[in-house]
Design an enzyme around this catalytic site. Structure first.
Site, PDB file in Angstrom:
ATOM      1  CG  HIS A 111      -2.061   0.922   1.109  1.00 57.04           C
ATOM      2  ND1 HIS A 111      -1.921   2.282   1.119  1.00 57.04           N
ATOM      3  CD2 HIS A 111      -3.384   0.679   0.935  1.00 57.04           C
ATOM      4  CE1 HIS A 111      -3.115   2.843   0.974  1.00 57.04           C
ATOM      5  NE2 HIS A 111      -4.008   1.891   0.856  1.00 57.04           N
ATOM      6  CE  LYS A 128      -6.884   8.103 -10.817  1.00 54.70           C
ATOM      7  NZ  LYS A 128      -6.537   8.978 -11.952  1.00 54.70           N
TER       8      LYS A 128
END
Length: 881
Positions: free
Chosen positions: A138, A545
């Site tokens: 991450h 997005k």
């Protein structure tokens, strides 16, 4: 919090008091008093006391440089300790029923076997479940591994304290240990000095297995077996593995130049080394346990009638594992030792066959109780983790593969592959895939980027299939994207069939996914290669997005439906790989609900799901938490397979089509078409500053000079969660729902929310995001950081947030958000007074940082404190990206 959370409140208070004592010891009473004063003012401010808010802001902006870091650290660590207390509460003996739901597998078995599902069908499905959880690094994972280990030790202490039989002396020792751990945490730097390397990230993933999942997997399977046996009278197979684990750490090179073939080789060796080391520990323990002499004829013959036949076999395995570890150590250090493979654990059967022989002998000789102890646990770990621990996926951008062939075809005088149309590409690829002569000349010297792609393919060819998972092609859109990878694997000597998986990420690619797979399955050569199995990855992050959460969710749902239909028609088994993030804006949310909201027929006993950074820790960081998470996944996939949701009604589909169309229009109208949006985004959030933090190995942007479209989905989400507007997780949704209400469809929406799991999950996720959003804080960021000529955009965004909240409350017929999930609501309320001061301080620090020049750079105190506020807000929101 209310009395129903008394034990949780007690632990939060106790840990907070110890933290306060630690601060007092090292910084004095006056510092602690200031922290307490600001905390109380934050609480009063939350109740609407404007004077308290102003006083808090005065104190924060007046903090001297030397107090910035300890102040940020104080609130940051309190939030981390609150998180720990919550995590522990869900596995505590004192957990309230509203927090700790009954075991999901137990509940599901009861419903299924109460006449709804045939017992044989249920058992067959359970035995063949194939749930693959893919651990990924991450880029904005905040917590350092050293702190995570200390947090785990604190949880152990909290668990020990629940023992009512403890003496006063024992309680004092536990309290002393807690004080030591919290003092260690206070004096440990929370922020990494350097970015982690891909190998560091892979080691972090392995530590999660060693410290938690290694213990949780056999515990979960023992629990599952007991539940099934109680309900059906049947035992589960000894090698059952409903859940397995893969990884992208060290294999995901999409946009990460630091993941090279050399790095991937080291990670593969480290994965195997970790497995050998853990199995060695188990075998050493088993040598101590299996001291008996009685054995069946097979084992007697194998050991030449040894008086300790079980130990005879185990000692041999122990030595092989030690030699394997030595061999892998040498490889990790850069050597390439010559070895006799027969002296090592080289393939899974080298370990499995001897252990199964011991198990059978114990069973045959009436020692089933012993057989079903540690030996069974080891066999089940082997079935789950194998000798490679994690199956490593490889991921690369489709364009990188095309560039290899473009450079090669130019060298061969055939033209430029990148300039050919799809028909020409497919004709060339299929011709070469069927051709036995090599395509790549031995004397060809490719460019560095092309050589790196080919070296990765050669690496795949050298390793056994069980060490590897799928080859994922990001930004895939055409059949040639898949065929190109297959040709590169063929040309580099790969003889085992690797799963090559297109990842459909954008709205247009999702809409075209079924057509792409149809075209692929119409190719005879490709059908033969797949052997009746097809895996497709659905991208949640980039599609959200690109189009906003509501339109992306509907595109993902429709793509799955269409892919299921295509594969069913072709007689091919489809596995859907869900690229979910931890946050709502990246497809995150409760996994159980998410799986049950998938289209009927899309799960069918098989699923792959990414688990990212901070979510790995929240779901699997403690053994008992991991057991809960494994049970949730297993029950959800079993239920989605055998009791799938009904097909959505046509009027629901029509409504969702309108909502999706309106939401993407509203979302893009801001993100793409509002000329001031990029400037506002970069001023109102710490997006620019985030790129400077040493958080993950992968760059935050695909291109250094790009705008929003080049920004990766994770920092895009992370930046908006810092200023508490949470924009990517709701923008476009409220406008579309409001339009539906204005068309008179409120009743229809309520029917959908009540009866359609897909839609109800979307609404509950919106509720959670709306509850976390803080428009007043976002306005404060704007006031302090954004040019006044851009304030109109902030006002528009906050109005849209308010609109969304109102329409969701109307739809759910509620007065408050998350009325049906009081635990989540209370959790948000608990954190807010501790996150708010960090937000206000962050705003001040951002303002100072942005005023710096080469002559007057921001002090080290300011820079470190800013990083700590970012870490603290992330901890409080339990949401990085």
């Amino acid at each position: 919090m209310t009395d129903m959370y008394a034990s949780l409140r007690s632990n939060v208070s106790m840990l907070g008091q110890i933290l306060g004592d630690t601060m007092r010891t090292h910084l004095g009473d006056s510092f602690l008093e200031k922290v307490e004063q600001i905390r109380k003012l934050a609480k009063d401010s939350r109740r609407g006391d404007e004077a308290a808010r102003e006083q808090m802001l005065e104190l924060l902006t007046a903090l001297p440089d030397e107090e910035l870091v300890p102040f940020a650290k104080a609130f940051n660590q309190f939030l981390n300790l609150a998180n720990l207390s919550e995590q522990f509460h869900t596995i505590s003996r004192n957990c309230d029923e509203l927090v700790c739901v009954p075991d999901p597998v137990e509940q599901l078995l009861g419903r299924m076997l109460n006449g709804r599902v045939d017992q044989t069908k249920m058992l067959d499905c359970l035995k063949t479940l194939d749930i693959d959880l893919v651990l990924t690094a991450h880029p904005t994972e905040i917590s350092r591994r050293t702190l995570i280990q200390k947090y785990a030790a604190i949880v152990d202490c909290l668990a020990e304290q629940e023992n009512n039989q403890l003496s006063d002396r024992e309680r004092q020792q536990i309290n002393l240990r807690l004080r030591q751990l919290i003092a260690q945490i206070w004096h440990t730097n929370e922020i990494r000095r350097e970015r982690p390397t891909p190998v560091d990230e892979a080691r972090w993933g392995l530590s999660t297995i060693e410290e938690s999942l290694w213990h949780a997997v056999p515990d979960f399977l023992r629990q599952l077996n007991d539940q099934v046996q109680e309900r059906t009278g049947q035992q589960l197979p000894i090698d059952i593995a409903p859940v397995r684990f893969s990884s992208w750490m060290g294999g995901d090179r999409d946009g990460n130049p630091f993941v090279t073939a050399k790095v991937t080789q080291e990670v593969l060796d480290r994965n195997r080394h970790a497995a050998a080391r853990l199995f060695l520990k188990d075998i050493v323990l088993l040598v101590g346990e299996l001291s008996m002499e009685e054995a069946n004829d097979e084992l007697k013959a194998y050991t030449n009638n040894s008086c300790e036949p079980y130990r005879f076999v185990l000692r041999s395995l122990r030595q092989k594992l030690r030699d394997t570890i030595d061999y892998l150590n040498a490889r990790i250090e850069g050597h390439n030792p010559e070895v006799d493979k027969s002296t090592l654990i080289w393939q899974e059967s080298d370990l499995k066959a001897p252990l199964e022989m011991l198990y059978k002998s114990l069973y045959d000789c009436g020692m089933r109780l012993i057989a079903n102890g540690l030996l069974l646990d080891i066999l089940r770990r082997l079935a789950c983790f194998g000798i490679h621990m994690l199956r490593l996926d490889i991921r690369q951008d489709a364009g990188r593969h095309c560039d290899v062939l473009a450079e090669l075809t130019r060298y061969l005088g055939m033209g430029d592959f990148n300039h050919w149309d799809e028909t020409e590409k497919q004709a060339f690829l299929l011709r070469e895939l069927s051709n036995r002569r090599p395509l790549i000349p031995s004397n060809w010297q490719p460019s560095a980027d092309v050589a790196e792609v080919l070296n990765t393919c050669r690496l795949i060819a050298k390793h056994p299939a069980k060490a590897l998972g799928s080859y994922v092609i990001s930004m895939a859109s055409k059949p040639s994207d898949v065929l190109t990878v297959l040709l590169l694997l063929k040309e580099t000597g790969c003889t085992h069939p690797m799963r090559v998986v297109p990842l459909f990420e954008t709205l247009s690619d999702l809409n075209n996914a079924a057509a792409c797979i149809t075209d692929l399955l119409d190719i005879d050569w490709y059908r033969g290669y797949t052997k009746g199995m097809q895996e497709v990855m659905i991208g949640y992050s980039d599609s959200a997005k690109d189009a906003g959460v509501m339109a992306a969710a509907w595109a993902q749902y429709r793509a799955q439906e269409q892919l299921v239909a295509v594969c069913n028609q072709a007689g091919v088994k489809l596995t859907l790989f869900h690229g979910r993030g931890g946050s709502i804006g990246r497809g995150g949310g409760p996994a159980h609900k998410a799986i049950l909201s998938q289209p009927p027929g899309s799960v069918d006993g098989r699923i792959r799901v990414t688990e990212q950074g901070e979510m790995i820790r929240f779901k699997f960081g403690l053994p008992k938490l991991a057991v809960q998470s494994l049970a949730l996944y297993t029950s959800a996939v079993l239920e989605a397979t055998l009791l799938p949701p009904p097909e959505p009604k046509q009027e629901w589909r029509n409504c969702m089509e309108r909502i999706a169309e309106e939401s993407v229009s509203a979302y893009r109208g801001i993100v793409r078409e509002e000329p001031d949006f990029v400037a506002y985004f970069r001023a109102a959030t710490p997006e620019v500053e985030l790129g400077k933090l040493p958080l993950g190995s992968r760059p935050a942007k695909r291109r250094v000079d790009g705008g929003i479209e080049s920004l990766r989905a994770i920092p895009w989400i992370f930046a908006w969660s810092q200023n508490r507007l949470m924009l990517p997780a709701w923008l476009g949704a409220g406008e579309a729902l409001q339009a539906a209400c204005q068309r008179g469809e409120i009743g229809l929406l309520q029917d959908m929310e009540r009866e359609w799991p897909f839609f109800s999950t979307r609404i509950s996720m919106l509720e959670m995001v709306y509850a976390k959003a803080e428009p007043n804080l976002a306005r404060y960021y704007e006031t302090c950081l954004v040019s006044t000529n851009l304030h109109h955009l902030g006002e528009t965004l906050r109005q849209r947030l308010d609109l969304g909240i109102k329409v969701v409350l109307e739809l759910t017929k509620s007065d408050t958000l998350m009325a049906h999930t009081p635990w989540n609501r209370e959790s948000v309320k608990l954190r807010n007074p501790y996150i708010d001061p960090l937000n206000f301080l962050q705003t001040e620090l951002l303002a100072r940082t942005r005023k710096e020049t080469s002559e007057t750079p921001a002090s080290e105190h300011v820079q470190l404190a800013l990083m700590l506020t970012i870490a603290g807000v992330a901890a409080g929101m339990r949401n990085t990206g």
